[in-house]
Scaffold this active site. Structure first.
Site, PDB file in Angstrom:
ATOM      1  N   ASP A 139      -7.814   1.605   2.247  1.00  0.00           N
ATOM      2  CA  ASP A 139      -7.439   2.570   3.293  1.00  0.00           C
ATOM      3  C   ASP A 139      -8.356   3.780   3.437  1.00  0.00           C
ATOM      4  OD1 ASP A 139      -5.860   3.249   5.442  1.00  0.00           O
ATOM      5  OD2 ASP A 139      -4.367   4.317   4.262  1.00  0.00           O
TER       6      ASP A 139
ATOM      7  N   HIS B 285      -6.216   9.667  -0.289  1.00  0.00           N
ATOM      8  CA  HIS B 285      -6.886   9.665   1.004  1.00  0.00           C
ATOM      9  C   HIS B 285      -6.052  10.235   2.150  1.00  0.00           C
ATOM     10  CE1 HIS B 285      -5.022   5.638   0.460  1.00  0.00           C
ATOM     11  NE2 HIS B 285      -4.633   5.835   1.695  1.00  0.00           N
TER      12      HIS B 285
ATOM     13  N   HIS C 268       0.852  -1.198   0.000  1.00  0.00           N
ATOM     14  CA  HIS C 268       0.000   0.000   0.000  1.00  0.00           C
ATOM     15  C   HIS C 268       0.880   1.237   0.000  1.00  0.00           C
ATOM     16  CE1 HIS C 268      -3.306   2.681   0.687  1.00  0.00           C
ATOM     17  NE2 HIS C 268      -2.734   3.157   1.769  1.00  0.00           N
TER      18      HIS C 268
ATOM     19  N   ASP D  29       1.053   5.281  -0.207  1.00  0.00           N
ATOM     20  CA  ASP D  29       0.370   6.579  -0.134  1.00  0.00           C
ATOM     21  C   ASP D  29       1.154   7.619  -0.929  1.00  0.00           C
ATOM     22  OD1 ASP D  29      -1.728   5.873   1.710  1.00  0.00           O
ATOM     23  OD2 ASP D  29      -0.182   5.755   3.262  1.00  0.00           O
TER      24      ASP D  29
HETATM   25 ZN   LIG Z   1      -3.144   4.931   2.760  1.00  0.00          ZN
END
Ligand SMILES: [Zn+2]
Length: 1111
Positions: A298, A556, A183, A185
């Protein structure tokens, strides 16, 4: 007639347009501003000139054909033909009677053959989507779960299973897919670029190399924004290998958006943009990697709109994760975590999409193997190689001596997880945030799982098959299981992951940048539309970069405001650059469309400017006569007030090109609560045709301007009073404490303020009156970037005894009140505007807010009204659907705040009060008749969700709300719980005009431009359709994206809409070819549903313009 020497079809168009207009003009008043014809000599290129003339015929006073429409239009009163309750028979009657008009056209064909119908109001029939549909037929309603489940944190186990779960019996076959993922970001604690260099670059290289070397290994990846950076650094060999891995199903792109977007604050424009950016990039670079599955592990709360988007993008399934622990556990224990997610408005389930909800707390390896995180940690092999992880003492390498015990232990977890599924398969995400930056991590995971996989697979009595897999492998498997998955309707807000820790703070965190997001969305949309109408490109890369920046910000941890301060500034820098790019490209597009390079030069300049990335957009003060070029991108004629700032005492006025009278008002220049003593505002009325460029002039005038000058009144006079009074420009009246209520507006709409406290008391609108007690509150507590955790009662900051400075400006076009509140250590400015004009702007009250919070807390504006709204508030999801929420004391205060990306309303049987926002906020109704919106927030602490910072970087922040009071006639309901509501048409139009204001450029007047005063680029869409975008594809083609509005039948439409039922091709000047085109660039099949749009649907078509048409 000169015009009828044109092509027959064009002439026919004009004849019919004029007939329509004749009819239309019979029952609408025409403002002199638009009653101006084209000038004969135009500098526009000839092809376009013909088209423009054809279009502009709409703007002519239509007298020539009046005698041909003797039967006249159906009787219409007050622009409200159906008088509220819709009667379909009446609607048909309208259509029939209008087509009975005796019209002779040149080619002798009957009117019906020309697909032009005189049905100005038949769109009203389309509100039927909300008639009779009170239950969408879903098997599961989230609202039922919220109603019936116990939520008190003290009574629950916070979603934990505490060893109580029974495994799926060995008699049942099970397939387990181990799904490696990472994951990533694109910005959070580090910037996007930093994360790429430090983490993403090595991990993607590791994933690629490892997968290539191990034929049974697979992995999935989601974020195109990062993947693009990596791809650009790879050799052809690597790229070819990746394409092969994708073809062979060993590497899968999931979702394939530019980012994994937030689902609370985001607007559908930006969501579609970020999805299209991602898929277009894949199409161009790695077309073998076609995402088929949505992947949202997420985002902090989940919106069913994403299910609609995923369906629109051709996905066949989706995986979601962060759902309130109580709801999640209930669904899991009832084996309902696989469901078909249904749109509230879609009883037929046409848009249902198979959805799998992760049953446990997180998406990291330590949470996904099964219900017992303590045991999952024994298998968290990455801890062998990643120094960030503390190594669990029970984490041991798999060896021949322990393989049986280790295998059975994890199989027990897998089978316990499987017991929560109704199908015969589970997937286990193996990975975490930025996992596999060390190549050894992959080695160690592979080599430790492999013996266990072989052990389990070689023991048939275990009845389990384990393999590396992608998410598609899992869904393909469960789709073959013949399980009839239930349908589920509803949203998953507000999310809590434990205790009373509700994630409703991020609905408002860093509001300045939430506002800037919407400004950029509108700027990109405008730039795309203008780009589509000029064929001289060259700056496509810049446009693409601006799009990508907007997409990046939908991440997010970006629009949510939940990144570290230095990351926020990095986003801010990018947002400002994108905004400036849009200004530059829009300006040059307008210049090209007007072909003014030749005639005027390049002195086009926007009248609003934004200096730095933390600065407000401000007026550039005009100091001499100039031309104004005003672009509207609304697909309907708009009747609105525009504002320019001019230097004081210059005696300037606005007139239409050609000298037409323009209604205007001169007032003190107060914006964001600040007075500029050296300038004045000229507010002037415009009527702008659908998607058009319009010219006005600011000229010196000898006329006495006194009649245009607004009157100024002061209550509790302060600094602004002293400044304005010292000038001789305005008639000034100062009130003492023995004052009467302040009334803004007039008979149709009035806002009443208390003259001492400045608080709103009442909104009156044509017989409806809403009594209001206005409050400003500060919630103190233990909130953080994500969480809203108020403690105790909020502090009231705006009470009966408040005595803020109030400046009231009253003029012929609008009334304005500026209320400057000093609260604690901050200043909060509330500016109210009520327009006198009876059009759309006469429907709502503008509330412009300026805040700069210096104290910790959540700052909220609450209206306590006499609307008998019970316990219910309606808020929107991503600007598209309306979701009902009922106040629940069991959810704590913070659990009763919901995202308001654009709209919130409360209502009773006769009245609805809506708040429409130009940016996202948190909103709530904590008691009957109350509606409140969180404006700003500042936190004293971090909230322990990994960010590690309090949010204390507040800057002066603007917000715009529109308050809309509407009379409604209640419709019978099956059950209040299942009511599906819609905004009114007026509410939709109000929001569109708020989000997409006209774009105004000033132009040097050295050389007068003789071209037409109005260039209409696109005709009106039906009144219940929205022009989402006309997205540039290439030099001849743009992607037309429309949205069909769902709107309430229970609310009148008091504003006329000059709708003509045209084919798509007729929307554009000149020859165009229009074909359906899927939203996803990666899909090849035609989306056959899209051309004939149904309410709540989006459509996508490619419009290819005639190459010869040069704008
Ligand atoms: Zn995230």
């Amino acid at each position: 007639m000169r015009m009828c020497r044109m092509r027959k079809t064009a002439c026919l168009g004009i004849v019919l347009t004029l007939v329509i207009l004749t009819i239309y003009h019979r029952y609408t008043s025409v403002n002199p501003v638009i009653s101006k014809g084209l000038k004969e000599e135009s500098s526009i290129s000839s092809q376009f000139k013909n088209a423009i003339q054809q279009f502009s015929a709409e703007e002519r006073p239509a007298t020539t054909f009046q005698e041909e429409s003797e039967s006249g239009p159906p009787e219409v009163t007050n622009g409200n033909p159906l008088n509220g309750s819709l009667n379909p028979d009446q609607s048909n009657h309208l259509a029939n009677s209008s087509t009975a008009i005796n019209i002779v056209v040149e080619d002798g064909l009957p009117l019906s053959d020309h697909h032009i119908k005189v049905e100005p109001d038949n769109y009203l029939a389309r509100c039927s989507i909300s008639k009779g549909i009170h239950h969408n037929g879903a098997d599961l309603q989230v609202s039922d779960l919220v109603e019936n489940l116990p939520f008190q944190s003290e009574n629950t186990d916070h979603g934990q299973y505490n060893g109580n779960l029974k495994p799926l019996p060995t008699s049942e076959e099970l397939t387990v897919f181990l799904v490696p993922h990472s994951h990533c970001d694109p910005g959070w604690k580090e910037t996007y670029d930093h994360y790429y260099e430090r983490d993403v670059k090595p991990l993607l290289t590791n994933m690629y190399q490892f997968t290539l070397e191990h034929e049974d290994f697979k992995y999935i990846y989601a974020e195109v924004s990062f993947f693009k950076l990596w791809w650009e650094e790879q050799t052809d060999k690597v790229r070819q290998d990746m394409a092969r891995l994708a073809r062979e199903g060993r590497f899968e792109f999931v979702q394939g958006g530019w980012v994994m977007n937030d689902e609370a604050n985001t607007h559908y424009f930006a969501i579609l943009n970020q999805m299209m950016d991602g898929h277009e990039w894949l199409k161009k670079n790695l077309p073998d990697a076609v995402p088929n599955v949505g992947w949202a592990i997420d985002p902090f709360g989940l919106s069913p709109f994403m299910a609609q988007v995923n369906s629109m993008f051709g996905f066949n399934a989706m995986h979601i994760q962060r759902v309130h622990y109580t709801i999640k556990k209930h669904l899991a224990l009832n084996r309902k975590i696989e469901f078909r997610w249904r749109q509230s408005w879609d009883p037929d389930g046409d848009t249902d999409i198979l959805t799998q909800l992760g049953p446990f707390g997180g998406y990291n390896s330590q949470s996904t193997c099964g219900p017992d995180p303590d045991i999952c940690l024994h298998y968290h092999f990455a801890a062998f190689t990643n120094p960030k992880f503390g190594k669990d003492p029970n984490l041991v390498k798999t060896t021949p001596s322990n393989v049986k015990e280790r295998s059975l232990k994890i199989l027990d977890q897998w089978r316990k997880k499987a017991a929560l599924h109704s199908s015969n398969a589970v997937f286990i995400e193996t990975g975490f945030d930025f996992s596999y930056i060390y190549k050894e991590s992959l080695e160690v995971i592979y080599s430790n799982y492999k013996p266990m996989m072989e052990y389990i697979n070689s023991h048939p009595e275990l009845n389990t098959r384990v393999k590396w897999g992608t998410i598609s492998d899992y869904f393909d498997k469960i789709k073959k299981s013949n399980v009839n998955f239930p349908s589920l309707s509803g949203d998953f807000f507000t999310y809590a992951d434990r205790l009373d820790e509700y994630w409703s703070g991020y609905y408002t965190t860093r509001p300045f940048f939430k506002n800037l997001d919407r400004v950029l969305e509108s700027s990109i949309r405008r730039t795309e539309i203008l780009f589509s109408f000029h064929r001289e490109k060259g700056d496509v890369e810049k446009l693409t970069k601006a799009r990508n920046t907007l997409s990046l910000f939908q991440h997010h941890d970006a629009i949510t405001g939940t990144a570290k301060h230095h990351v926020v500034l990095d986003y801010a820098r990018m947002l400002l650059n994108a905004f400036k790019t849009c200004i530059e490209l829009s300006t040059s597009a307008v210049q090209h469309i007007l072909e003014t390079k030749r005639t005027i030069g390049e002195q086009f300049q926007p009248i609003r400017q934004r200096a730095g990335y933390e600065d407000l957009e401000k007026f550039r003060v005009l100091e001499a006569p100039v031309g104004l070029v005003i672009t509207s991108t609304i697909p309907r004629k708009t009747d609105s007030a525009q504002i320019i700032a001019v230097k004081s005492h210059l005696n300037l006025e606005v007139e239409s090109t050609g000298g037409g009278v323009v209604l205007q008002q001169i007032e003190p220049a107060i914006e964001y609560g600040t007075l500029d003593p050296n300038s004045e505002f000229i507010v002037f009325r415009t009527e702008l045709p659908s998607v058009s460029i319009n010219k006005f002039e600011v000229t010196s005038s000898e006329k006495d301007k006194e009649k245009d000058r607004a009157n100024v009144q002061f209550y509790n006079p302060g600094e602004k009073a002293a400044e304005i009074s010292s000038r001789d420009s305005f008639t000034v009246l100062s009130h003492d404490s023995a004052c009467d209520d302040i009334s803004l507006g007039g008979d149709r709409l009035a806002l009443i303020l208390d003259c001492r406290s400045g608080r709103v008391k009442r909104i009156k609108k044509e017989g409806t009156s809403v009594e209001i007690e206005q409050q400003v509150l500060l919630y103190k507590g233990r909130s953080g970037a994500y969480l809203f955790r108020p403690s105790g009662s909020p502090t009231l900051l705006f009470t009966e005894s408040s005595r803020p400075e109030i400046v009231v400006i009253k003029g012929s076009l609008r009334d304005k009140a500026v209320v400057t509140l000093r609260i604690l250590n901050s200043v909060l400015v509330l500016t109210y505007i009520v327009h006198h004009h009876p059009g759309l702007e006469g429907e709502f009250v503008d509330l412009n807010i300026m805040s700069n919070l210096r104290d910790s807390g959540d700052l909220s504006i609450r209206l306590k009204t006499d609307i008998k709204s019970g316990d219910t508030i309606f808020t929107d999801l991503n600007g598209h659907t309306i979701q009902q929420h009922k106040y629940k004391s069991k959810l704590h205060t913070q659990g009763n705040f919901f995202p308001m990306p654009s709209t919130a309303f409360i209502q009773d049987s006769s009245t609805r009060l809506s708040l429409l926002g130009s940016e996202p906020h948190g909103a709530a109704s904590l008691a009957q008749g109350w509606i409140e919106v969180v404006i700003d927030r500042r936190t004293s602490q971090d909230d322990l969700r990994g960010l590690g910072e309090a949010i204390q970087d507040n800057i002066p922040t603007p917000a715009k709300l529109r308050i809309l009071v509407e009379a409604r006639s209640a419709t019978p309901t099956i059950s209040d719980l299942y009511v599906v509501e819609y905004p009114s048409l007026v509410s939709h139009w109000t929001l569109q005009s708020l989000l997409h204001p006209a774009f105004i450029l000033s132009v040097n007047l050295d050389q007068r431009d003789p071209s037409a005063s109005t260039l209409q680029l696109m005709k009106s869409l039906p009144c219940d359709e929205e022009l989402v975008n006309l997205r540039y594809v290439n030099d001849t083609t743009s992607q037309l994206i429309r949205r069909k509005l769902g709107f309430s039948c229970a609310i009148n439409t008091p504003v006329n809409c000059d709708y003509q039922d045209l084919s798509l091709e007729q929307l554009f000047a000149g020859n165009v070819v229009i074909v359906n085109h899927p939203f996803s660039a990666l899909r090849t099949e035609e989306d056959t549903k899209t051309r004939d749009l149904k309410s709540m649907e989006f459509s996508s078509q490619y419009v290819t313009f005639d190459e010869k048409m040069s704008f």
